[in-house]
Enzyme design. Structure first.
Site, PDB file in Angstrom:
ATOM      1  N   LYS A 136       0.775  -1.137  -0.060  1.00 53.19           N
ATOM      2  CA  LYS A 136      -0.003  -0.009   0.072  1.00 53.19           C
ATOM      3  C   LYS A 136       0.793   1.441   0.083  1.00 53.19           C
ATOM      4  O   LYS A 136       2.057   1.332   0.164  1.00 53.19           O
ATOM      5  CB  LYS A 136      -0.840  -0.070   1.156  1.00 53.19           C
ATOM      6  CG  LYS A 136      -1.912  -0.990   1.162  1.00 53.19           C
ATOM      7  CD  LYS A 136      -2.867  -1.050   2.519  1.00 53.19           C
ATOM      8  CE  LYS A 136      -3.939  -2.172   2.317  1.00 53.19           C
ATOM      9  NZ  LYS A 136      -4.671  -2.084   3.539  1.00 53.19           N
ATOM     10  N   HIS A 139       1.998   6.562   3.222  1.00 54.92           N
ATOM     11  CA  HIS A 139       1.394   8.030   3.200  1.00 54.92           C
ATOM     12  C   HIS A 139       1.974   8.767   4.206  1.00 54.92           C
ATOM     13  O   HIS A 139       2.921   8.341   5.168  1.00 54.92           O
ATOM     14  CB  HIS A 139      -0.227   7.682   3.246  1.00 54.92           C
ATOM     15  CG  HIS A 139      -0.544   6.779   4.457  1.00 54.92           C
ATOM     16  ND1 HIS A 139      -0.584   7.160   5.860  1.00 54.92           N
ATOM     17  CD2 HIS A 139      -0.953   5.411   4.402  1.00 54.92           C
ATOM     18  CE1 HIS A 139      -0.983   6.507   6.708  1.00 54.92           C
ATOM     19  NE2 HIS A 139      -1.227   5.225   5.881  1.00 54.92           N
ATOM     20  N   HIS A 142       2.574   7.564   8.030  1.00 57.33           N
ATOM     21  CA  HIS A 142       3.833   6.998   8.294  1.00 57.33           C
ATOM     22  C   HIS A 142       4.797   7.907   8.594  1.00 57.33           C
ATOM     23  O   HIS A 142       5.918   7.592   9.508  1.00 57.33           O
ATOM     24  CB  HIS A 142       4.300   5.999   7.136  1.00 57.33           C
ATOM     25  CG  HIS A 142       3.202   4.786   6.987  1.00 57.33           C
ATOM     26  ND1 HIS A 142       2.516   4.532   5.907  1.00 57.33           N
ATOM     27  CD2 HIS A 142       2.894   3.688   7.873  1.00 57.33           C
ATOM     28  CE1 HIS A 142       1.641   3.399   6.099  1.00 57.33           C
ATOM     29  NE2 HIS A 142       2.258   3.068   7.254  1.00 57.33           N
TER      30      HIS A 142
END
Length: 576
Positions: A136, A139, A142
């Site tokens: 994933k 983003h 994080h």
């Protein structure tokens, strides 16, 4: 330093009130600097060490009674009273000499060698943070986990703990079924090698969309997951390839942030032992099976399944929490840590409540040493290209904007590597903007505010450090440790030294609560005081004696400022 003065005050108060000095020590606080008028250095609220009352007039009388029995000496030059408190002013020559000498002696340990911190236990701290899901997008959430976890690890390391930094990757589960099945249909090896994270994300998005509409795609996803679970060589090879490429790309981003890890583990490490967890739960009669065939742990007080945690799917496969239980047990046995800190967003609070409760139910007493540090979400961090997809976009944006600001600023100095300088300033801007409020709060990110060179920003801290560092070029006598304290009696010096007296208290509070905002606020205050002193204390044109004393003072400020910035995860720049 402050602890030296606190000890002297505590011992004198102890003799007057009959309370052990150790119990008094922690209640003597350095007074925050007042902008408009001079203030004492320390205060002690009498009710903190004597039986309290709700009558402020009575508290005032108690404070006066205690103050009248105390005497000034070579350390304390004035004793007064406030609202229910006794105040103390330190001999100014001693204040100057002691604080600056202590900073010079302790260096990076300044603030950590205080008696205030003696009650905090030391040991082995394991910090799990960042932890992106490989399939994933990496983003902005994080970013928060990464810099907060790094900050906690830095603080614990500076305090004297052995710290193990763990990046627990989301490298197993349904997303890999989507990625594995999707790559054969949407993947391109050339794109994968050119920009691995971007291409893996693109494949994931397409595969996810296809699986929602195409039954064949759903079956392909399930088939790939079954192959992974059964350790099919081709499936495992593809998974290993994706994981390795992702870690290589993450390492580049972490390097830009000044972040490193001791251990790259992940859910995949516990895909087998998570089944041992299920067997353990069965053996303790904790695992219940629902009518649908899923395995759950009843967490309710009354045993009515009003609160439960699902730990097994109907097909017998494990879930994220099962693998987290296995990981926690493994770390307890492998490291025998004194504390383990998980850093994730607040949406996972219930997950960790369930995790800790299950660990307690199976008899893992070490769970009492485990802690979840939650944080809120960031809104508004968009680049000129649109929404941030990867953390790399945010770092590129910060560097780009900072380079533009440096090119147009009149005060900018030529640097050997403008890109590197802009990168470090940009990272400082992101970190300070993020750390200014309570971690658990959501906040709206504003690029223009974050990158201002004045005001409470990371750019301001970098500018202040560079300015203080530039003074070192004028210091020809820096090897001479002695200086004339009479040259450092200016009000701007005294107020700054009073602020430095509070540093160990700020470190203590920051360590106890894991809230970087205390340290950020303190450093910004130090930066403003340093700039006031810089404007009022001339170095050029002063006598050699005055020049030496003032440069000694400014270098001490630079040391503390740099130390604090490094704790936050900021690399100080020497020129900008």
């Amino acid at each position: 330093m402050a602890c030296h003065f606190r000890r002297a005050i505590a011992e004198q108060v102890s003799r007057v009130v009959g309370v052990p000095s150790e119990k008094i020590l922690h209640h003597i606080h350095a007074i925050p600097v007042h902008r408009k008028h001079a203030s004492p250095d320390f205060q002690l609220y009498v009710n903190s060490v004597l039986a309290g009352s709700v009558d402020s007039a009575c508290d005032k009388k108690k404070a006066q009674a205690v103050a009248e029995k105390l005497n000034c000496n070579s350390i304390v030059s004035e004793i007064g009273t406030g609202r229910g408190s006794v105040t103390f002013k330190i001999n100014r020559d001693l204040l100057v000499k002691t604080v600056l000498r202590k900073i010079s002696q302790d260096g990076p340990r300044y603030g950590f060698n205080s008696e205030l911190l003696s009650d905090i236990p030391k040991g082995l701290t394991l910090v799990e943070y960042s932890s992106p899901n490989i399939a994933k997008k990496f983003h902005v959430g994080h970013l928060r986990s990464t810099i907060i976890g790094n900050f906690i690890a830095n603080m614990k390391e500076a305090f004297g703990n052995k710290v193990i930094r763990v990046n627990y990757l989301g490298d197993w589960g349904l997303q890999f079924g989507l990625l594995g099945a999707g790559f054969s249909k949407f993947g391109c090896e050339e794109k994968l090698n050119t920009n691995p994270l971007q291409h893996l994300f693109e494949v994931y998005v397409k595969a996810n969309a296809a699986a929602e509409q195409d039954e064949d795609m759903k079956l392909s996803v399930k088939d790939f997951m079954e192959k992974l679970e059964s350790e099919n060589p081709q499936a495992l090879s593809l998974w290993t390839h994706f994981r390795g490429l992702s870690i290589q790309e993450y390492a580049k981003i972490y390097k830009r942030l000044g972040v490193h890890f001791d251990d790259y583990s992940g859910e995949s490490f516990y895909r087998k032992t998570s089944h041992d967890v299920l067997n353990l739960l069965r053996s303790k009669d904790i695992l219940k099976t629902t009518d649908e065939g899923t395995g759950v742990v009843d967490l309710s007080e009354g045993g009515d399944l009003s609160t439960y945690s699902t730990v097994m799917r109907s097909d017998g496969s494990t879930l994220y929490i099962t693998r987290d239980i296995a990981a926690a047990i493994d770390r307890m046995e492998k490291y025998n840590f004194d504390e383990m800190v998980y850093v994730t967003d607040k949406s996972q609070e219930k997950h960790f409540q369930h995790l800790f409760k299950i660990l307690k139910m199976i008899g893992k007493e070490k769970v009492d040493c485990c802690l979840h540090v939650p944080f809120g979400r960031v809104q508004g961090m968009h680049t000129r290209r649109g929404d941030v997809i990867f953390l790399e976009d945010a770092l590129d944006e910060a560097r780009k904007r900072m380079l533009k600001n440096m090119a147009t600023a009149e005060s900018s100095k030529t640097t050997e590597d403008p890109d590197d300088t802009a990168e470090k300033i940009g990272v400082a801007a992101l970190i300070v903007q993020d750390f200014k409020g309570p971690l658990v709060s959501d906040y709206h990110f504003n690029w223009d505010q974050a990158l201002q060179s004045c005001g409470d920003t990371g750019v301001f801290l970098q500018y202040t450090h560079a300015r203080l560092h530039s003074l070192l070029a004028l210091w020809n006598t820096r090897d001479e440790e002695e200086f004339n304290v009479a040259c450092l009696q200016d009000p701007s010096v005294i107020s700054t030294l009073q602020h430095l007296l509070r540093y160990d208290e700020v470190i203590f509070k920051t360590l106890k609560e894991f809230q970087p905002r205390y340290l950020v606020s303190y450093l910004l205050g130090l930066g403003h005081l340093a700039n006031v002193a810089h404007h009022s204390l001339y170095v050029k044109g002063s006598t050699p004696e005055v020049t030496h004393a003032r440069l000694h003072f400014f270098n001490s400020l630079r040391i503390v400022l740099a130390n604090g910035m490094k704790l936050l995860g900021i690399t100080p720049v020497d020129k900008m």
